[in-house]
Design an enzyme around this catalytic site. Structure first.
Site, PDB file in Angstrom:
ATOM      1  N   LYS A 170      11.403  29.790  61.809  1.00 25.59           N
ATOM      2  CA  LYS A 170      12.428  29.363  62.765  1.00 25.59           C
ATOM      3  C   LYS A 170      11.892  29.475  64.191  1.00 25.59           C
ATOM      4  CE  LYS A 170      16.571  30.263  60.053  1.00 25.59           C
ATOM      5  NZ  LYS A 170      17.938  30.821  59.968  1.00 25.59           N
ATOM      6  N   HIS A 181      23.593  36.400  69.435  1.00 24.61           N
ATOM      7  CA  HIS A 181      24.307  36.780  68.222  1.00 24.61           C
ATOM      8  C   HIS A 181      25.646  37.455  68.544  1.00 24.61           C
ATOM      9  CE1 HIS A 181      24.941  38.043  64.090  1.00 24.61           C
ATOM     10  NE2 HIS A 181      23.824  37.449  63.714  1.00 24.61           N
ATOM     11  N   ARG A 216       9.830  29.913  53.367  1.00 25.31           N
ATOM     12  CA  ARG A 216      10.453  30.268  54.650  1.00 25.31           C
ATOM     13  C   ARG A 216      10.127  31.707  55.070  1.00 25.31           C
ATOM     14  NH1 ARG A 216      16.203  29.849  55.030  1.00 25.31           N
ATOM     15  NH2 ARG A 216      16.233  28.783  57.022  1.00 25.31           N
ATOM     16  N   ASP A 224      17.825  33.970  65.025  1.00 27.76           N
ATOM     17  CA  ASP A 224      18.467  32.969  64.181  1.00 27.76           C
ATOM     18  C   ASP A 224      19.092  31.830  64.965  1.00 27.76           C
ATOM     19  OD1 ASP A 224      19.500  31.691  62.051  1.00 27.76           O
ATOM     20  OD2 ASP A 224      20.700  33.347  61.293  1.00 27.76           O
ATOM     21  N   ARG A 250      27.050  25.184  57.142  1.00 23.69           N
ATOM     22  CA  ARG A 250      26.869  24.958  58.586  1.00 23.69           C
ATOM     23  C   ARG A 250      26.885  23.469  58.932  1.00 23.69           C
ATOM     24  NH1 ARG A 250      28.572  29.894  58.842  1.00 23.69           N
ATOM     25  NH2 ARG A 250      27.131  31.371  57.895  1.00 23.69           N
ATOM     26  N   GLU A 258      10.740  25.350  62.197  1.00 22.43           N
ATOM     27  CA  GLU A 258      12.083  25.040  61.706  1.00 22.43           C
ATOM     28  C   GLU A 258      13.067  25.103  62.869  1.00 22.43           C
ATOM     29  OE1 GLU A 258      13.467  26.938  58.024  1.00 22.43           O
ATOM     30  OE2 GLU A 258      15.492  27.022  58.836  1.00 22.43           O
ATOM     31  N   TRP A 314      24.396  42.055  60.918  1.00 24.78           N
ATOM     32  CA  TRP A 314      25.328  40.932  60.989  1.00 24.78           C
ATOM     33  C   TRP A 314      26.473  41.232  61.964  1.00 24.78           C
ATOM     34  CZ3 TRP A 314      25.907  39.122  55.122  1.00 24.78           C
ATOM     35  CH2 TRP A 314      24.728  38.464  54.737  1.00 24.78           C
ATOM     36  N   GLU A 373      25.275  25.171  64.583  1.00 27.45           N
ATOM     37  CA  GLU A 373      25.969  26.355  64.068  1.00 27.45           C
ATOM     38  C   GLU A 373      26.312  27.342  65.175  1.00 27.45           C
ATOM     39  OE1 GLU A 373      23.690  28.440  61.109  1.00 27.45           O
ATOM     40  OE2 GLU A 373      25.080  30.120  61.012  1.00 27.45           O
ATOM     41  N   GLU A 417      18.700  37.373  52.939  1.00 25.86           N
ATOM     42  CA  GLU A 417      20.155  37.259  52.882  1.00 25.86           C
ATOM     43  C   GLU A 417      20.662  37.189  51.442  1.00 25.86           C
ATOM     44  OE1 GLU A 417      21.020  33.908  55.483  1.00 25.86           O
ATOM     45  OE2 GLU A 417      21.030  35.264  57.200  1.00 25.86           O
ATOM     46  N   LYS A 477      13.702  29.748  49.969  1.00 22.35           N
ATOM     47  CA  LYS A 477      14.209  30.894  50.734  1.00 22.35           C
ATOM     48  C   LYS A 477      14.242  32.051  49.739  1.00 22.35           C
ATOM     49  CE  LYS A 477      18.456  32.528  53.033  1.00 22.35           C
ATOM     50  NZ  LYS A 477      19.759  32.140  53.609  1.00 22.35           N
ATOM     51  N   ASN A 479      19.987  28.003  50.330  1.00 20.71           N
ATOM     52  CA  ASN A 479      20.698  28.922  49.421  1.00 20.71           C
ATOM     53  C   ASN A 479      20.978  28.091  48.172  1.00 20.71           C
ATOM     54  OD1 ASN A 479      20.758  31.005  51.363  1.00 20.71           O
ATOM     55  ND2 ASN A 479      22.514  30.019  52.345  1.00 20.71           N
TER      56      ASN A 479
HETATM   57  C1  BDP Z   1      21.833  31.400  59.128  1.00 22.52           C
HETATM   58  C2  BDP Z   1      23.038  30.691  58.567  1.00 22.52           C
HETATM   59  C3  BDP Z   1      23.072  30.745  57.067  1.00 22.52           C
HETATM   60  C4  BDP Z   1      21.759  30.239  56.511  1.00 22.52           C
HETATM   61  C5  BDP Z   1      20.607  31.017  57.134  1.00 22.52           C
HETATM   62  C6  BDP Z   1      19.242  30.497  56.716  1.00 22.52           C
HETATM   63  O1  BDP Z   1      24.199  31.312  59.077  1.00 22.52           O
HETATM   64  O2  BDP Z   1      24.155  29.962  56.622  1.00 22.52           O
HETATM   65  O3  BDP Z   1      21.727  30.341  55.139  1.00 22.52           O
HETATM   66  O4  BDP Z   1      20.669  30.921  58.517  1.00 22.52           O
HETATM   67  O5  BDP Z   1      18.594  29.890  57.545  1.00 22.52           O
HETATM   68  O6  BDP Z   1      21.743  31.091  60.488  1.00 22.52           O
HETATM   69  O7  BDP Z   1      18.820  30.693  55.587  1.00 22.52           O
END
Ligand code: BDP
Length: 753
Positions: free
Chosen positions: A407, A573, A371, A412, A215, A434, A595, A440, A338, A334, A257
């Site tokens: 967040k 989204h 997180r 998101d 991102r 956060e 998603w 993004e 995901e 994290k 990640n």
């Molecule tokens: C999402 C993003 C992804 C991130 C994720 C996160 O698309 O790339 O890894 O958040 O915050 O919005 O972990």
């Protein structure tokens, strides 16, 4: 040709051709020299003319230190500098003041051991500066990072004093003084006292070891891992300066990640080299840790947080890191989100995982930032509810060196979300905010969207958990739950960085403002985003009000415009799949429902919006009762969240009197119109902003207009298939049919994870 012609024309009688040629050559060189001197003089005059627009590439950020129009008013306050230079932080402070003031005032400051004339700037701590010790200022309650800036008399001379308890406080104070000068504020009778409201003010880089930035829209990662630890790009120091200037004191170098490789000896050494550069500027390094690292790089059979071998592995790893980086901040994790590994892979809770790692860093004073961005498509519940469901039962179960990072909204980083219901719901756990600085979901680098109002809106939102006035800012700074948080709980804010290797750092000149605003709000979450925009525009573009005011005007409405042309009235989204570039309200199918776009907008012939009321998913009930009651009632829900909380019929009458469909179309068009307005304003600033930056911003605004129109047209074309109503009068039809928009593909859009 030209020289030969001159030779012929000027040959006096009796000269040999060679002599004449030589003389002519000399004359030519003299003329060239004179011309160069003249040009240099001209350049000097131009450079020293305040307010003159000359080419800039944005590298200097808000620390440009160009000659100031009001320099004469400042000079009497800056005749000499009294600043110690025995530690790296002191050297950085002194160097910044010299660089800044000489640039702004066009004169060199004399550095003196003591104040010997009026106009001294005296910087330091009671320990580093006898002059400051003698003043006996009340610095005790400033902590490590706070400072005072005072007009005072020292040995009978008028002086400006920057006093702190610690070198880092003095550095912050120095940047504050420079900001006062840059923004043309009076330096008479100063009496400033600043203490940061939060302790950890951190950037999260989503940077991979191969320099791809997840991102990221500003080029490659700033961290040149391959050349580290030996080559230390000067950019690292400028990064540290920029961050220190706004009080950022922590940075997570790598992506959430995370690659387990980051924790191998080779990369620890590289991180240590960066930590050495950042340390004098008060910035501590953290690393994102992959929960399964004990398996991937440690050779263990599992990463179960209750397994003694796993605990030992993390303890050893922490010891190893602290040997290389004695002031290492700790880990950001994290987990079970995901597809990332986590404690739940072993039937353990987030608290089990966080506490195990917290125990490993605890002896070194380290922290674990865990997180709360967790959700699973295997859980049938509304995605917006899942973090709250998982974390609220864990309140009070975390070690005292764990912070939970939440967040700003429950989905998101959308252009607009209501505040996350976890704020206020975990009174025994320090929650970190956060924010996402990188855009993004707000048009990448080419859309001008000043995020100050987004940050401010969240921070000022009232959770009402302890009656009216229980703002999110008070959760973040720890004041709301001072009585229930663990003793010595840390407070903080994190911002997902928008920094890359692009010359202008952030991918666009205006995106620098988002980095700036984030830092300022992390220091003080109660600041106004408009004031911050003013400051930033003055420092970044010009101190001329005729430039600053139009720019601030553009900035202040720009995020709302993005909301309008992308996701008005609480929609969210709706972007293209995976890369998140451009509209994709039709996105459906694929591996996970959560998603897709259809999961969120739920458009049908009868209406549009996600019913999160007590009759729907019940997400409203995660808020304190007065807030829940407001969001539960379609009439009381603020219209900007209408379709976030309610599924509303197409002919529902909105506050403007228009039916929902008409209002939706109106908002889309309004967003595009705002961008057109920004273009006009910006065109009017031509000649007042240097050509290079002006031209790039102008081009980006043109892209933004094109893409805003694309968002509007594609969204209207799509939603009209459900609304089955004509466009309101005066509204232009989409330029293309829906299938055209649906057919667009962007396999190489930047930043894709
Ligand atoms: C999402 C993003 C992804 C991130 C994720 C996160 O698309 O790339 O890894 O958040 O915050 O919005 O972990």
């Amino acid at each position: 040709m030209r020289a030969l012609h001159m030779v012929r024309a000027s040959r006096p009688y009796g000269d040999s051709v060679r002599q004449a040629a030589q003389r002519a050559q000399h004359a030519c060189i003299d003329r060239a020299r004179a011309l160069i001197a003249l040009l240099a003089l001209g350049l000097l005059v131009v450079l020293s003319m305040p307010g003159t627009a000359r080419a800039e590439d944005g590298y200097d950020l808000w620390l440009r230190y160009r000659p100031l129009a009001q320099a004469d008013a400042v000079r009497p306050h800056a005749t000499q500098l009294v600043a110690p230079e025995t530690t790296p932080t002191q050297s950085a402070t002194r160097a910044e003041l010299l660089r800044g003031l000489s640039g702004l005032l066009g004169t060199d400051l004399a550095v003196q051991p003591t104040a010997t004339a009026d106009g001294a700037i005296v910087v330091g701590t009671p320990a580093s500066s006898p002059a400051i010790a003698a003043l006996r200022l009340k610095t005790k309650d400033l902590g490590r990072e706070g400072y005072l800036i005072r007009s005072a008399r020292i040995d009978g001379h008028r002086a400006t004093v920057i006093a702190a308890n610690d070198d880092i406080g003095a550095l912050y104070g120095a940047f504050h003084l420079l900001r006062l000068v840059q923004t043309a504020q009076s330096l008479d009778a100063l009496d400033i006292r600043e203490v940061p409201r939060t302790q950890l003010r951190m950037l999260n880089h989503w940077d991979n070891l191969n320099r791809h930035v997840e991102r990221g829209y500003a080029g490659e990662s700033i961290w040149d891992w391959h050349k580290l630890p030996d080559y230390l790009s000067p950019r690292y120091t400028d990064y540290a300066r920029a961050n220190a200037s706004i009080g950022i004191n922590a940075t997570v170098l790598n992506n959430v990640n995370a690659s387990a490789q980051q924790l191998t000896p080779m990369y620890i050494e590289k991180a240590a080299a960066l930590a050495n550069v950042l340390r004098p500027y008060g910035i501590r390094v953290f690393l994102s840790a992959r929960f399964s690292a004990p398996v991937e790089i440690g050779g263990l059979k599992n990463a179960d947080p209750l397994d003694p071998a796993v605990k030992q592995w993390w303890k050893d790893k922490a010891d190893e890191i602290y040997k290389a980086i004695p002031d290492f901040g700790g880990f950001l994790v994290k987990a079970n989100s995901e597809g990332q590994p986590g404690p739940q892979d072993y039937g353990r809770t987030h608290a089990d995982g966080a506490n195990m790692m917290a125990d490993a860093v605890k002896p070194h004073g380290g922290k674990v930032i865990w997180r709360a961005f967790v959700y699973s498509h295997e859980t049938p519940d509304d995605r917006a509810k899942q973090a709250w469901n998982e974390f609220v039962p864990l309140d009070g179960k975390f070690r005292d060196n764990v912070m939970v990072q939440v967040k700003n909204g429950a989905i998101d980083f959308q252009p607009r979300e209501p505040f996350h219901p976890l704020f206020g719901a975990m009174p025994k756990t320090p929650l970190m905010m956060e924010f996402q600085i990188t855009k993004e979901y707000l048009g990448f680098a080419t859309h001008l969207a000043y995020l100050g109002p987004l940050f401010e809106e969240t921070l000022r939102a009232d959770t009402q958990v302890r009656g009216p006035g229980s703002t999110v800012a008070k959760v973040i700074d720890g004041s709301l739950h001072a009585g229930t948080l663990p003793k010595g709980a840390i407070t903080g804010m994190a911002g997902v960085a928008n920094i890359g290797s692009d010359r202008n750092w952030s991918g666009s000149h205006f995106d620098q403002a988002n980095w700036y605003a984030y830092g300022r709000l992390a220091w003080n979450p109660y600041l106004s985003s408009r004031d911050i925009a003013q400051e930033w525009a003055r420092m970044t573009f010009s101190s001329d009000d005729a430039v600053v005011q139009p720019i601030v005007g553009m900035m202040m409405g720009s995020r709302e415009a993005v909301v309008d042309y992308m996701t008005p009235l609480g929609l969210h989204h709706l972007m293209g799949r995976s890369h998140h570039y451009g509209p994709g309200p039709w996105v459906e199918g694929g591996p996970r429902a959560d998603w897709t776009s259809v999961y969120y907008h739920r458009a049908s012939k009868d209406g549009i919006g996600f019913d999160r009321t007590t009759h729907g998913s019940g997400a409203v009930s995660q808020y304190a009762p007065p807030v829940a009651a407001q969001f539960d009632d379609v009439k009381k829900t603020p219209e900007e969240f209408l379709l976030w909380f309610h599924h509303v019929p197409w002919d529902y009458t909105t506050k403007s009197g228009r039916p929902l469909w008409g209002e939706l179309v109106h908002r889309y068009s309004q967003g595009v119109d705002y961008v057109r307005g920004m273009r006009r304003t910006w065109d009017g600033l031509k000649g007042r902003v240097d050509d290079e930056r002006h031209a790039q911003v102008a081009t980006f605004l043109a892209i933004q207009e094109k893409e805003a129109q694309w968002w509007r047209d594609a969204s209207i074309a799509y939603f009209q298939t459900f609304a089955q109503r004509p466009l309101p009068e005066g509204e232009a039809p989409p330029a293309h049919a829906l299938d055209y928009y649906e057919s667009l593909e962007f396999p190489f859009a930047p930043g894709n994870g």
